[in-house]
Design an enzyme around this catalytic site. Structure first.
Site, short mmCIF file in Angstrom:
data_model
loop_
_atom_site.label_atom_id
_atom_site.label_comp_id
_atom_site.label_asym_id
_atom_site.label_seq_id
_atom_site.Cartn_x
_atom_site.Cartn_y
_atom_site.Cartn_z
N LEU A 62 -7.33 -2.95 8.26
CA LEU A 62 -7.16 -4.25 7.60
C LEU A 62 -7.11 -4.14 6.08
O LEU A 62 -6.92 -5.14 5.40
CB LEU A 62 -8.29 -5.20 8.02
CG LEU A 62 -8.33 -5.52 9.53
CD1 LEU A 62 -9.44 -6.52 9.83
CD2 LEU A 62 -6.99 -6.06 10.02
N LYS A 63 -7.30 -2.93 5.56
CA LYS A 63 -7.08 -2.66 4.13
C LYS A 63 -7.79 -3.67 3.22
O LYS A 63 -7.19 -4.27 2.34
CB LYS A 63 -5.59 -2.63 3.82
CG LYS A 63 -4.78 -1.60 4.61
CD LYS A 63 -3.31 -1.66 4.24
CE LYS A 63 -2.49 -0.58 4.94
NZ LYS A 63 -2.35 -0.84 6.39
N HIS A 65 -9.53 -5.54 0.33
CA HIS A 65 -9.37 -5.43 -1.13
C HIS A 65 -9.81 -6.76 -1.72
O HIS A 65 -9.07 -7.74 -1.72
CB HIS A 65 -7.91 -5.12 -1.47
CG HIS A 65 -7.67 -4.87 -2.93
ND1 HIS A 65 -6.48 -4.41 -3.41
CD2 HIS A 65 -8.47 -5.01 -4.02
CE1 HIS A 65 -6.53 -4.28 -4.72
NE2 HIS A 65 -7.73 -4.64 -5.11
N ASP A 66 -11.05 -6.80 -2.23
CA ASP A 66 -11.62 -8.04 -2.74
C ASP A 66 -12.79 -7.68 -3.64
O ASP A 66 -13.01 -6.50 -3.94
CB ASP A 66 -12.05 -8.94 -1.57
CG ASP A 66 -11.92 -10.42 -1.88
OD1 ASP A 66 -12.38 -10.84 -2.97
OD2 ASP A 66 -11.37 -11.17 -1.05
N ILE A 67 -13.58 -8.66 -4.04
CA ILE A 67 -14.76 -8.37 -4.84
C ILE A 67 -15.75 -7.58 -3.98
O ILE A 67 -15.74 -7.68 -2.75
CB ILE A 67 -15.39 -9.65 -5.41
CG1 ILE A 67 -15.89 -10.56 -4.28
CG2 ILE A 67 -14.40 -10.39 -6.30
CD1 ILE A 67 -16.68 -11.75 -4.78
N PRO A 68 -16.61 -6.77 -4.61
CA PRO A 68 -17.49 -5.89 -3.83
C PRO A 68 -18.32 -6.59 -2.75
O PRO A 68 -18.41 -6.09 -1.62
CB PRO A 68 -18.39 -5.26 -4.91
CG PRO A 68 -17.52 -5.22 -6.13
CD PRO A 68 -16.72 -6.49 -6.06
N ASN A 69 -18.92 -7.72 -3.06
CA ASN A 69 -19.77 -8.40 -2.08
C ASN A 69 -18.98 -8.84 -0.86
O ASN A 69 -19.43 -8.69 0.28
CB ASN A 69 -20.45 -9.60 -2.73
CG ASN A 69 -21.43 -10.27 -1.78
OD1 ASN A 69 -22.46 -9.70 -1.44
ND2 ASN A 69 -21.10 -11.48 -1.36
N THR A 70 -17.78 -9.37 -1.08
CA THR A 70 -16.96 -9.83 0.03
C THR A 70 -16.53 -8.66 0.92
O THR A 70 -16.57 -8.75 2.15
CB THR A 70 -15.71 -10.57 -0.51
OG1 THR A 70 -16.14 -11.73 -1.22
CG2 THR A 70 -14.79 -10.99 0.63
N ARG A 179 7.04 10.66 11.59
CA ARG A 179 8.25 10.45 12.37
C ARG A 179 8.63 11.76 13.07
O ARG A 179 8.90 12.76 12.40
CB ARG A 179 9.41 9.99 11.47
CG ARG A 179 9.23 8.57 10.91
CD ARG A 179 9.31 7.55 12.00
NE ARG A 179 9.20 6.18 11.53
CZ ARG A 179 8.08 5.48 11.47
NH1 ARG A 179 6.94 6.05 11.84
NH2 ARG A 179 8.08 4.22 11.07
N GLN A 188 9.72 3.09 6.19
CA GLN A 188 8.92 4.12 5.55
C GLN A 188 9.79 4.93 4.59
O GLN A 188 10.97 5.16 4.85
CB GLN A 188 8.32 5.06 6.60
CG GLN A 188 7.44 4.36 7.64
CD GLN A 188 6.07 4.01 7.10
OE1 GLN A 188 5.83 4.05 5.91
NE2 GLN A 188 5.18 3.66 7.99
#
Length: 231
Positions: A62-63, A65-70, A179, A188
């Protein structure tokens, strides 16, 4: 690990029914299944939990990428689903990655950092304002992930060797953009064959459409494993 245990098949399908069918057809042929944003959005966390409860190993891609707490809260919730691997974006920064690592203390889940997407080329990085080129950027992000305490990274086969040299033999490297010989590249850009990726030092290979869209996914998976064994 045996070659098939290092093969992760991406369940990049529209919904739960198609994913279950693919998992059943590939039973015993592969080591892990990747649940990405499309399937997770359509089928939800209960589907992912169901896979792990049935004994399937899951890479939750799900990669974050947000603020640390989230991100820490999301990583903790994801580990509760019983997944084996999950990932965050290294571009989220050192504090974010450290928060994610702290959220997994005591959990068996391994945490990976996305370096540069395999769909990106030098022009794409330039547009994003990332200097130094792909190779330098990937190396920089991999070292940052290692310093944050991450278990490894996600990177193309083109950068595996330099990551292995920079971060050591125990650092996990999951490699998408795989591949088999003669396969369609799709969207890709930085791709490699299974054998080439393993020879470079990849820990896991992530394969999607060449298996999931094959007329016989089990046969396609066996062919990929055979290529891996040749390395």
């Amino acid at each position: 690990m045996m070659p098939k245990e290092r093969l992760i098949v991406a369940l990049d399908v529209p919904g739960a029914a198609q994913a279950v069918d693919l998992v059943e057809r590939l039973g015993g042929q592969v080591g892990m299944f990747k649940v990405g944003s499309q399937l997770f959005t359509s089928a939800g966390p209960d589907f992912t939990r169901g896979l792990t409860q049935r004994g399937a190993r899951v890479f939750l891609d799900l990669k974050y990428h947000d603020i640390p707490n989230t991100v820490a809260s999301a990583v903790g919730a994801a580990a509760g689903l019983g997944v084996s691997l999950l990932d965050v974006h290294a571009l989220g920064g050192l504090a974010m990655m450290r928060a994610a690592v702290a959220a997994l203390q005591g959990a068996p889940t391994k945490l990976l950092a996305i370096t540069v997407l395999t769909s990106h080329d030098e022009a794409a990085l330039s547009q994003l304002g990332l200097s130094g080129g792909i190779t330098a950027c990937v190396r920089r992000l991999a070292l940052l992930a290692r310093d944050a305490g991450m278990d490894g990274v996600v990177a193309s086969a083109h950068e595996v060797e330099l990551i292995r040299e920079a971060c050591g033999r125990d650092f996990l490297i999951a490699t998408p953009g795989i591949r088999p010989a003669g396969a369609n590249l799709g969207d890709q850009v930085r791709v490699a064959t299974p054998a080439a990726a393993l020879r470079a030092g990849a820990s896991y290979l992530v394969v999607g459409r060449p298996i999931s869209e094959a007329a016989d996914p089990a046969a396609a998976a066996r062919a990929v494993v055979a290529e891996m064994e040749s390395a």
